[in-house]
Design a protein around this motif. Structure first.
Motif, PDB file in Angstrom:
ATOM      1  N   ASP A  20     155.753 111.338 108.228  1.00 36.46           N
ATOM      2  CA  ASP A  20     155.541 110.238 108.517  1.00 36.46           C
ATOM      3  C   ASP A  20     155.038 110.399 109.911  1.00 36.46           C
ATOM      4  N   ALA A  21     154.263 110.676 109.236  1.00 36.83           N
ATOM      5  CA  ALA A  21     153.563 110.907 111.171  1.00 36.83           C
ATOM      6  C   ALA A  21     151.767 110.425 111.159  1.00 36.83           C
ATOM      7  N   ASP A  22     151.739 109.581 110.319  1.00 36.88           N
ATOM      8  CA  ASP A  22     150.259 108.559 109.546  1.00 36.88           C
ATOM      9  C   ASP A  22     150.918 107.281 109.034  1.00 36.88           C
ATOM     10  N   PRO A  23     150.623 106.781 110.239  1.00 38.26           N
ATOM     11  CA  PRO A  23     151.038 104.617 109.676  1.00 38.26           C
ATOM     12  C   PRO A  23     149.743 104.399 108.075  1.00 38.26           C
ATOM     13  N   GLN A  24     148.868 104.948 108.554  1.00 37.14           N
ATOM     14  CA  GLN A  24     147.925 104.671 107.616  1.00 37.14           C
ATOM     15  C   GLN A  24     148.155 105.636 106.316  1.00 37.14           C
ATOM     16  N   GLN A  25     148.586 106.097 106.130  1.00 37.50           N
ATOM     17  CA  GLN A  25     149.013 107.011 104.972  1.00 37.50           C
ATOM     18  C   GLN A  25     149.889 106.441 104.436  1.00 37.50           C
ATOM     19  N   ARG A  31     151.140 100.638  98.938  1.00 38.07           N
ATOM     20  CA  ARG A  31     150.484  99.694  97.944  1.00 38.07           C
ATOM     21  C   ARG A  31     149.228 100.433  96.344  1.00 38.07           C
ATOM     22  N   ALA A  32     149.300 101.574  96.967  1.00 39.16           N
ATOM     23  CA  ALA A  32     148.948 102.190  95.538  1.00 39.16           C
ATOM     24  C   ALA A  32     149.950 102.062  93.810  1.00 39.16           C
TER      25      ALA A  32
END
Length: 72
Positions: A20-25, A31-32
């Motif tokens: 979980d290094a990228d909060p936007q990912q 949401r997908a």
């Protein structure tokens, strides 16, 4: 990334465990409604998944993001 192919209620699904290094990912995946993934080794495509319907997102004990989905 770890990938597991498992049967649940007689139906196959794929579970991806991502750092979980990228909060936007993380927000995008939560949401997908569906996703696909591609597995590479040294710039060579080894596997491309079919479209997977998202069934679950959760946190692993170590804080990684776990995403589960099934074909169809």
């Amino acid at each position: 990334m770890r990938t597991w192919s498992i049967l649940r209620d007689g139906r196959g699904f794929v579970e991806l465990t991502l750092p979980d290094a990228d909060p936007q990912q993380r927000r995008d995946l939560e949401r997908a409604t569906s996703y696909r993934y591609e597995l590479y080794r040294e710039n060579t495509l080894l596997y491309s998944s079919p479209r997977l319907t998202l069934s679950e997102t959760r946190r692993a004990r170590d804080g990684a993001l776990v995403v589960a989905g099934s074909p169809g």
